[in-house]
Design a protein around this motif. Structure first.
Motif, PDB file in Angstrom:
ATOM      1  N   ASP A 361       0.871  -1.148   0.040  1.00  0.00           N
ATOM      2  CA  ASP A 361       0.067  -0.175  -0.038  1.00  0.00           C
ATOM      3  C   ASP A 361       0.978   1.370  -0.044  1.00  0.00           C
ATOM      4  N   THR A 362       0.572   2.097  -0.855  1.00  0.00           N
ATOM      5  CA  THR A 362       1.274   3.392  -0.918  1.00  0.00           C
ATOM      6  C   THR A 362       1.405   4.081   0.404  1.00  0.00           C
ATOM      7  N   ARG A 391      -7.617  14.171   2.184  1.00  0.00           N
ATOM      8  CA  ARG A 391      -7.106  13.896   0.572  1.00  0.00           C
ATOM      9  C   ARG A 391      -7.903  15.096  -0.296  1.00  0.00           C
ATOM     10  N   SER A 402      -4.021  12.313  -3.895  1.00  0.00           N
ATOM     11  CA  SER A 402      -3.092  11.525  -3.259  1.00  0.00           C
ATOM     12  C   SER A 402      -3.624  10.141  -3.150  1.00  0.00           C
ATOM     13  N   PRO A 403      -2.821   8.976  -3.127  1.00  0.00           N
ATOM     14  CA  PRO A 403      -3.347   7.639  -3.073  1.00  0.00           C
ATOM     15  C   PRO A 403      -4.325   7.526  -1.852  1.00  0.00           C
ATOM     16  N   GLU A 508      -0.038   8.826 -10.911  1.00  0.00           N
ATOM     17  CA  GLU A 508      -0.737   9.865 -10.577  1.00  0.00           C
ATOM     18  C   GLU A 508      -0.415  11.037 -11.625  1.00  0.00           C
TER      19      GLU A 508
END
Length: 697
Positions: A361-362, A391, A402-403, A508
Motif C-alpha cells: 500500500d502506498t 485527501r 493522493s493515493p 498519478e
C-alpha cells in the motif's frame, strides 16, 4: 439470529418482536410477585415453571459445544436467581398469612416437597435442606466461581496471543478479512463471557445464603404468628410452619442446585466439537482395558465375605460385557478400515501463484484495537470522514490526488497506538487516547495541567493528555485542545504534505495529464511524449514538491517545459526554469499579503567560495571542503533560528546557480529553511536583508 443458526422455526414460535417483549414481561412479573399477594394455585404454576426453567438451562448447558454457544448464560443466571427470590417472597407471604390452615396453604407443590420428598418429617427436612445448601454453596457454586475467575484471567492474558495468531493467519492468506473479524470478535466475546461468569457466580452464592435466611425467618415468624395470632399449640405450629418453610426452601433450593451445576458445566468444560454428553461417553468408557480392570476389581470385592455379592457381581458382569463389546468393535473397525492412499494422507498444498503477491500500500494507517471504533464505519468512525477531508484538501492545495489511505488494525501495536506507513515503511507513529483530549502548548500558556505529558506527534510541541472535564480550563490557559481523532488526522495530514513528492507516482502524473488534457488537449499532446518523457515530467514535479512548491498551476508548468525542452532535457535544469515561471506563486506561498521580503543572504566571500566549489565539483557538492560545509550548515542553522525568533520565515536568497545544490545540502540540517534564487523574486517586491550567512567565517 435464527437464520444465522440455520434453524427454521415453526410457525407457532414467537416472532422477533414478540421475543423482544419476553424480558420486560418477566421483570414486571417478578416485581408483581414481590408486591402483590398470589393465590396458592398461581404459586404452583410459578414453582413448576421455575423447576422446568432450571432443567432447560441444565440440558442446554450439557448440549452446548462451546461456552459462547450459550453466551447469554450470565444474564440467565441473574434472571433465574431473581425469579427464585421473588417466589420466596411471594410464598413467605402466603406461609405466614395462611400457614395455620394446614400444610397445603402455600400450594400443592410446596406440600408435595414437604410430604413426599422428606416424608412429612420436619427434622429430616431440615437435615436435607442443610445438606443441599452446603452442596450448592460450598461445593458447586464455589468451584464454578473459582473456575470462572481463573478462566477470565487466562482468557484476558491469552487475548493478545490469539489476536496475533489471527493476524498471522490473515497475513499468510489462510483466512480472509471477514473470517479474521469474526475470530477477533469471538476472542473478545470469550474474555467478556468468562468475566461475566466470574461476577454472575456471586448471584448463586448470595441466593444460597438468602435461601437459608428465608427458611429460618419462615420457621421463626410462623411460630410467632401461629401461636400468638391464631392460638395454635406449640407442636401444631412447629409441624405446620416448619413443613411449609422446609418445603418452600427445597422448592427453591433444588432449581438453584440444578442451575449451579449448569454453571459449573459451562465454565469447566474444554472447548471441542462435541457436547458434554458425547465427551463423557466417548472418553470415559472408550478404553476396554480400563473397563476390564474395573470389572476385575469390583468382582473381587463381590466375593469378599460380608459384601453385597449380587450387586457387585452384577456390576462386574456389566462392565466386563461392555469391555468385550468395545474390544470387538475396535477389532472389526481395524479390519474394515481402508489403507490410506499416499495422495490423501495429507492435504495437497497449492502451488504458489502470482496472486499470492500482495502489492504494498502506498499509504497505510495501522491502529491498535482501542482505536478501531475511530476507523470502523459501523461504529460511527469519525476518522474516516476526516481522512476523506484530508485527501480533498491535499488535492486542492498541492495540485494532485493522493493515493487512498489503507486502514487496518495491528495487534502488535499498543492498544492506543497508531502507525503511518509510506510504501510499507513506517514514517510516523504515536498514541491517541479515545475519550481524552490532547492539550498542545504553543509556547504561551499560563499554567500546567494534570495528565500524561507527551509531545504533539505532528510538530513535536510539548503537550499533555487531559480528561474531557478539563477541556475548557485548558483553552482558557492558552492550550490548543484537540480530540483523539484530530491528533491522528493532523499527523497524517502533515506526513502526506511532507512526503508529497514520494506520493506522486507515474500513475498519478498520467492521471494529472488526463485531467489537464480535458481543457488543453493540444498543449499536453505537444509536450508528452513528443518533447519530454513522462518520467522527466514526473521528476520535475517531484523536485517542486520536495521543496514545498505546489503544482496546482499545471498550465504554467506545461507551457514552461514546452518552451525550454528544446534546448535542455535535464530535470534539474527544467525545474529551475519552472521555478522562475512560478516565482510569484512561490513568494506568495512563503510571504502572504506583504510586499517586503525579509530574507537571509550569503556573505560575498562565502558566495564566491561556493561558486568556485560548484564549478569544480558539479551540482552535487561532491568537492565541497568539509570544514566549509560544516561552517555553512552551522551558521545557516543559527541564522534560521534567529529569523524564527523574530517571527519571520527563514528564507535564504542565493544566486540562481547555487540554489538547487544549497537547497539539497541544507534540507537535512535546516528542514524549515526555504532557499530562493534572485530570478524567482517578482520585481514588485522589496527585499530586506536581515542576516548575512558567513559574515564571521
Amino acid at each position: 439470529m435464527d437464520a444465522m443458526n440455520g434453524l427454521k422455526l415453526p410457525a407457532w414460535f414467537p416472532s422477533n418482536s414478540s421475543k423482544a417483549l419476553a424480558a420486560p414481561i418477566l421483570i414486571i412479573m417478578m416485581l408483581a410477585m414481590m408486591v402483590l399477594p398470589l393465590p396458592a394455585f398461581v404459586l404452583d404454576i410459578f414453582f413448576s415453571f421455575n423447576i422446568a426453567l432450571s432443567i432447560i438451562i441444565l440440558l442446554t448447558s450439557l448440549y452446548t459445544v462451546k461456552p459462547l454457544d450459550f453466551m447469554v448464560f450470565p444474564t440467565v443466571l441473574l434472571v433465574s436467581t431473581m425469579l427464585r427470590l421473588s417466589l420466596n417472597v411471594a410464598s413467605t407471604r402466603v406461609v405466614l398469612t395462611e400457614g395455620h390452615t394446614g400444610p397445603d396453604a402455600a400450594g400443592k407443590v410446596v406440600e408435595a416437597f414437604g410430604h413426599f420428598l422428606i416424608g412429612g418429617n420436619y427434622t429430616v427436612g431440615i437435615v436435607v435442606f442443610i445438606i443441599l445448601t452446603i452442596i450448592n454453596f460450598m461445593v458447586v457454586t464455589k468451584g464454578a466461581g473459582r473456575i470462572a475467575e481463573v478462566g477470565a484471567r487466562f482468557a484476558l492474558d491469552a487475548m493478545p496471543g490469539k489476536q496475533m495468531a489471527i493476524d498471522a493467519d490473515l497475513n499468510a492468506g489462510m483466512i480472509g478479512e471477514q473470517e479474521a473479524r469474526r475470530r477477533r470478535t469471538e476472542v473478545g466475546q470469550e474474555a467478556e463471557f468468562y468475566g461475566a461468569m466470574d461476577g454472575a457466580s456471586k448471584y448463586v452464592r448470595g441466593d444460597a445464603i438468602a435461601g437459608i435466611l428465608v427458611t429460618i425467618i419462615n420457621i421463626v415468624g410462623g411460630l410467632i404468628v401461629g401461636m400468638v395470632q391464631h392460638d395454635l399449640a406449640f407442636d401444631v405450629a412447629v409441624k405446620n410452619y416448619t413443613l411449609l418453610a422446609i418445603g418452600d426452601g427445597l422448592v427453591a433450593q433444588i432449581p438453584s442446585l440444578i442451575i449451579s451445576v449448569a454453571a459449573g458445566v459451562i465454565v469447566s468444560r474444554v472447548a471441542s466439537e462435541q457436547d458434554i454428553g458425547s465427551q463423557l461417553v466417548g472418553q470415559l468408557f472408550a478404553k476396554p482395558q480400563v473397563l476390564y480392570i474395573t470389572a476385575a476389581i469390583i468382582g473381587g470385592m463381590g466375593v469378599i465375605p460380608g459384601m453385597p455379592h449380587i450387586a457387585f457381581l452384577m456390576l462386574a458382569g456389566v462392565l466386563a460385557g461392555g469391555a468385550y463389546a468395545l474390544s470387538q468393535r475396535e477389532q472389526k473397525a481395524a479390519t474394515q478400515a481402508p489403507v490410506p492412499e499416499a495422495a490423501t494422507a495429507a492435504p495437497e498444498v497449492e502451488e504458489a501463484t502470482w496472486q499470492d503477491i500482495v502489492p504494498v500500500d502506498t499509504l497505510g494507517l495501522e491502529v491498535g484495537y482501542r482505536l478501531i471504533p475511530q476507523v470502523d464505519k459501523s461504529q460511527g468512525g469519525e476518522l474516516l470522514r476526516r481522512i476523506k477531508g484530508i485527501r480533498k484538501k491535499f488535492a486542492q492545495e498541492i495540485g494532485f490526488l493522493s493515493p487512498p489511505v489503507h486502514i487496518r488494525d495491528n495487534l502488535e501495536l499498543k492498544p492506543s497506538a497508531y502507525r503511518i506507513t509510506l510504501k510499507g515503511v513506517e514514517v510516523g507513529s504515536g498514541e491517541s487516547y479515545v475519550g481524552q483530549f490532547l492539550a498542545i502548548n504553543p509556547g504561551m500558556v499560563s499554567g500546567t495541567l494534570p495528565g500524561a505529558t507527551t509531545t504533539d506527534p505532528a510538530f513535536g510541541l510539548p503537550a499533555v493528555w487531559i480528561d474531557g472535564n478539563l477541556r475548557d480550563q485548558a483553552q482558557v490557559m492558552g492550550y490548543t485542545v484537540v480530540d483523539a481523532g484530530t491528533v491522528i488526522a493532523t499527523h497524517l495530514n502533515h506526513l502526506i504534505s511532507t512526503h508529497a513528492a514520494e506520493l506522486l507516482g507515474r500513475q498519478e502524473v498520467q492521471q494529472l495529464l488526463d485531467h489537464l488534457s480535458k481543457e488543453t488537449p493540444k498543449l499536453v499532446e505537444d509536450l508528452v511524449p513528443k518533447q519530454i518523457s513522462l518520467s522527466t515530467l514526473q521528476k520535475v514535479l517531484q523536485n517542486l514538491l520536495s521543496e514545498g512548491v505546489h503544482i496546482r498551476d499545471m498550465r504554467t508548468i506545461i507551457e514552461t517545459l514546452a518552451e525550454n525542452a528544446g534546448h535542455m532535457q535535464d530535470p534539474n535544469d527544467l525545474t529551475a526554469a519552472v521555478r522562475i515561471a512560478l516565482g510569484r506563486a512561490i513568494v506568495q506561498q512563503i510571504f502572504p499579503a506583504t510586499n517586503e521580503l525579509s530574507v537571509m543572504t550569503l556573505d560575498g566571500r562565502l558566495e564566491r567560495l561556493l561558486m568556485q566549489a560548484l564549478q569544480s565539483s558539479g551540482p552535487d557538492n561532491a568537492g565541497l571542503e568539509p570544514g566549509l560545509a560544516d561552517t555553512l550548515a552551522m551558521q545557516t542553522e543559527q541564522a534560521a533560528r534567529q529569523q524564527e525568533q523574530m517571527g519571520l520565515t527563514p528564507v535564504l536568497l542565493v544566486p540562481g546557480p547555487l540554489r538547487a545544490s544549497l537547497a539539497r545540502f541544507l534540507r537535512r540540517t535546516v528542514p524549515q529553511l526555504k532557499v530562493l534564487s534572485h530570478a524567482e523574486l517578482p520585481d514588485s517586491k522589496t527585499i530586506r536583508v536581515t542576516t548575512l550567512v558567513g559574515a564571521q567565517a
